[in-house]
Write a protein that holds these residues in place. Structure first.
Motif, PDB file in Angstrom:
ATOM      1  N   THR A   1       0.858  -1.170   0.000  1.00  0.00           N
ATOM      2  CA  THR A   1       0.000   0.000   0.000  1.00  0.00           C
ATOM      3  C   THR A   1       0.902   1.229   0.000  1.00  0.00           C
ATOM      4  O   THR A   1       2.111   1.118  -0.197  1.00  0.00           O
ATOM      5  N   ILE A   2       0.321   2.398   0.228  1.00  0.00           N
ATOM      6  CA  ILE A   2       1.091   3.634   0.253  1.00  0.00           C
ATOM      7  C   ILE A   2       1.721   3.833   1.632  1.00  0.00           C
ATOM      8  O   ILE A   2       1.054   3.680   2.662  1.00  0.00           O
ATOM      9  N   TYR A   3       3.013   4.170   1.640  1.00  0.00           N
ATOM     10  CA  TYR A   3       3.733   4.553   2.867  1.00  0.00           C
ATOM     11  C   TYR A   3       4.250   5.981   2.678  1.00  0.00           C
ATOM     12  O   TYR A   3       4.449   6.436   1.551  1.00  0.00           O
TER      13      TYR A   3
ATOM     14  N   PHE B   1      -3.048  13.755  -1.330  1.00  0.00           N
ATOM     15  CA  PHE B   1      -1.797  13.099  -1.711  1.00  0.00           C
ATOM     16  C   PHE B   1      -0.904  14.092  -2.448  1.00  0.00           C
ATOM     17  O   PHE B   1       0.292  14.225  -2.133  1.00  0.00           O
TER      18      PHE B   1
ATOM     19  N   PHE C   1       7.032  11.659  -4.978  1.00  0.00           N
ATOM     20  CA  PHE C   1       6.891  10.223  -5.215  1.00  0.00           C
ATOM     21  C   PHE C   1       7.670   9.845  -6.475  1.00  0.00           C
ATOM     22  O   PHE C   1       8.109  10.711  -7.237  1.00  0.00           O
TER      23      PHE C   1
ATOM     24  N   ILE D   1       3.001   2.094  -9.026  1.00  0.00           N
ATOM     25  CA  ILE D   1       2.166   2.841  -8.067  1.00  0.00           C
ATOM     26  C   ILE D   1       0.696   2.557  -8.375  1.00  0.00           C
ATOM     27  O   ILE D   1      -0.068   3.457  -8.735  1.00  0.00           O
TER      28      ILE D   1
ATOM     29  N   GLU E   1      -1.793   2.155  -6.614  1.00  0.00           N
ATOM     30  CA  GLU E   1      -2.764   2.892  -5.800  1.00  0.00           C
ATOM     31  C   GLU E   1      -3.229   4.176  -6.487  1.00  0.00           C
ATOM     32  O   GLU E   1      -4.369   4.609  -6.300  1.00  0.00           O
TER      33      GLU E   1
ATOM     34  N   PHE F   1       6.688   9.590  -0.662  1.00  0.00           N
ATOM     35  CA  PHE F   1       5.671   8.542  -0.692  1.00  0.00           C
ATOM     36  C   PHE F   1       6.267   7.299  -1.338  1.00  0.00           C
ATOM     37  O   PHE F   1       7.084   7.391  -2.258  1.00  0.00           O
TER      38      PHE F   1
ATOM     39  N   ASP G   1       5.433   2.964  -2.477  1.00  0.00           N
ATOM     40  CA  ASP G   1       4.608   1.768  -2.577  1.00  0.00           C
ATOM     41  C   ASP G   1       5.431   0.622  -2.009  1.00  0.00           C
ATOM     42  O   ASP G   1       6.478   0.277  -2.562  1.00  0.00           O
TER      43      ASP G   1
ATOM     44  N   GLU H   1       2.631   3.506   7.321  1.00  0.00           N
ATOM     45  CA  GLU H   1       1.571   3.072   6.417  1.00  0.00           C
ATOM     46  C   GLU H   1       0.386   4.028   6.390  1.00  0.00           C
ATOM     47  O   GLU H   1      -0.026   4.568   7.416  1.00  0.00           O
TER      48      GLU H   1
ATOM     49  N   PRO I   1      -4.784   3.596   0.863  1.00  0.00           N
ATOM     50  CA  PRO I   1      -4.589   4.159  -0.480  1.00  0.00           C
ATOM     51  C   PRO I   1      -5.433   5.417  -0.672  1.00  0.00           C
ATOM     52  O   PRO I   1      -6.487   5.562  -0.052  1.00  0.00           O
TER      53      PRO I   1
ATOM     54  N   ASN J   1      -5.567  -1.298  -3.370  1.00  0.00           N
ATOM     55  CA  ASN J   1      -4.205  -1.828  -3.309  1.00  0.00           C
ATOM     56  C   ASN J   1      -4.120  -3.029  -4.242  1.00  0.00           C
ATOM     57  O   ASN J   1      -5.018  -3.883  -4.261  1.00  0.00           O
TER      58      ASN J   1
END
Length: 513
Positions: free
Chosen positions: A167-169, A193, A216, A227, A229, A294, A296, A320, A323, A333
């Motif tokens: 997922t997105i971190y 985001f 990102f 990516i 998400e 950011f 993934d 974490e 998304p 995800n």
């Protein structure tokens, strides 16, 4: 089987992971001609089992004297011979096998196309009549996952459990430095985001006085750009999506692509997107260098990355998030389909060997088997302390945690979320690991055509080249080399070059199910 060679070259591109018997003593009775007379189920005869699987970073075990293999050999009276083939050469090896017909007994096959081709050509054993005798093995997958890719009523492979993990971190330390609060699950929109990503680019979160950080990054060699998400937030299919009873490919979603590509082109022009994304082949270095905000990733990767970061940036940490949410509520995800990867028994396996292998796998999937296959052997890989805690041995620490579990991770594992958690894992870490998988599964983003793509001859023949050409246009638009509306031309080229036929064939298979 020699006819399979040319077909496999194309199919390899279609891809998208109870108690056993112990050895018994006594002499082996012989027939009058001197040959061993051993009935199925009798473990008094030692049986050689050849297994083949792809290997990844670090390669497979150096030899077959590994303590876990020795344990299996003694417990099941077998001679287990592992063939670890570097993943880069694995499909070349499968081509050679198909041409020669000299199959190992057991192979893990990650390519659905190869699996279906070999099953059709009679290269694999049908296990459908055996499964009821091995309830633990049978319980590792749903009936649908067992049946996936198989002809009706036949089972040619053991399905590998797969689930969403990534997922997105986000760099929490950067958020704190810039005075930005972590967004809640329902607050993390695609607009939020971008707002945060832009701050990471423009507000010097690493404090070095230079504009050398990015919001990102992306992978130019990946169909989902690494990516997924973000594609999910814009409603773009993860390959294919179901809509009004039809399967729709991502390449036909003109309006969704235009919104996504406008977003990405803006990010590139403003320096929010890593300017070198086109040549990236993985994210490992980008994240560990501390230049991307950011990411993934999955929990274990995040923890390893945090260690690398903290070696030169105290307090640095990825944490974490859920998304991001698109304007129509879309989010997700990347969710692989369980059962697309198989462990197969090949046609050369006789009845006695088949039974011994299935006994082994039934135990392998049991709590006792999982303990051995995943954690390794007490004394060799870990030791138990006086307070009932566990720790790795010095030998395993030197070799690297996880090296004891190659059979678990690279051959066959159960449907447990604990496949990267070991006896010695910190309980708090283990709980976070499990929770991260639960969190990732909350927003599934699946390819609705996974099981049907291999039924399309047009996709086998043309899909890879068509998709690559479409991907090239996507990259050029993001980098500002072509206008966003160019995606309309790319869609038409994809459809006219064979995409319409692919859509027709895949939907025919979908509706015939």
């Amino acid at each position: 089987m020699k006819k399979a060679l040319s077909t496999l070259v194309a199919l390899l591109m279609v891809t998208g992971i109870a108690a056993g018997c112990s050895s018994q003593g006594g002499s082996v009775p012989e027939t009058t001609d001197g040959a061993p007379n051993v009935e199925p189920g009798d473990a008094s005869e030692k049986i050689k089992i050849e297994m083949m699987a792809a290997s990844w970073a670090g390669g497979g075990w150096a030899d077959n004297n590994h303590p876990t293999i020795q344990y299996i050999n003694e417990k099941f009276n077998v001679d287990l011979q592992m063939q670890w083939i570097p993943n880069a050469n694995f499909y070349e090896k499968l081509n050679v096998i198909a041409a020669s017909g000299q199959f190992p007994d057991v192979i893990r096959i990650d390519s659905p196309g190869v699996f279906m081709q070999w099953a059709e050509q009679g290269a694999l054993l049908d296990l459908s009549s055996d499964l009821s005798d091995y309830p633990t093995l049978q319980g590792v997958a749903t009936p649908e996952e067992w049946q996936l890719l198989n002809p009706e009523g036949r089972i040619f492979g053991i399905p590998i459990y797969n689930t969403a993990q990534n997922t997105i971190y986000v760099r929490e330390d950067w958020m704190k430095k810039l005075g930005i609060e972590l967004p809640g699950e329902d607050e993390f929109t695609i607009e939020k985001f971008y707002e945060i990503a832009k701050a990471f680019t423009e507000q010097d979160p690493d404090g070095n006085g230079q504009r050398d950080t990015f919001g990102f990054s992306a992978l130019g060699n990946s169909s989902n750009l690494g990516i997924p998400e973000l594609l999910a937030a814009f409603g773009i299919a993860n390959g294919w999506k179901e809509q009004n009873g039809e399967l729709i490919p991502m390449q036909a979603q003109a309006e969704e692509w235009k919104k996504f590509l406008s977003f990405m082109n803006t990010a590139y022009n403003e320096g929010v997107l890593d300017q070198d994304f086109i040549t990236n082949t993985n994210f490992n270095e980008k994240y560990a260098q501390g230049k991307v905000g950011f990411a993934d990733m999955h929990f274990q990767f995040s923890q390893n990355t945090n260690k690398q970061l903290q070696s030169f940036i105290p307090g640095a940490a990825f944490v974490e998030l859920s998304p991001p949410i698109g304007e129509d509520g879309s989010r997700g995800n990347n969710t692989p389909t369980s059962g697309m990867i198989k462990v197969v028994l090949t046609k050369n396996v006789d009845e006695k060997k088949r039974e011994r292998i299935l006994q082994l796998f039934d135990w392998w999937m049991s709590p006792e088997g999982e303990d051995i296959i995943k954690n390794g052997i007490e004394g060799a890989h870990y030791k138990k302390n006086a307070d009932d805690s566990y720790e790795m041995t010095e030998a395993l620490q030197a070799e690297g945690e996880g090296r004891q579990s190659l059979l678990w991770n690279w051959v066959l594992r159960s449907n447990s979320n604990r496949f990267n958690i070991y006896k010695w894992s910190d309980p708090e870490w283990a709980a976070k690991m499990e929770q991260s998988i639960v969190n990732a599964k909350k927003y599934p983003y699946k390819n609705a055509a996974d099981e049907f793509i291999v039924s399309s001859p047009a996709y086998t023949e043309k899909g890879s080249a068509l998709n690559q050409k479409f991907q090239n246009t996507v990259i050029e638009i993001i980098a500002g080399k072509k206008p966003v509306d160019t995606i309309d031309d790319a869609i038409q080229e994809w459809k006219q070059g064979g995409g319409d036929q692919i859509i027709e064939e895949i939907n025919a298979a979908y509706k015939a199910k």
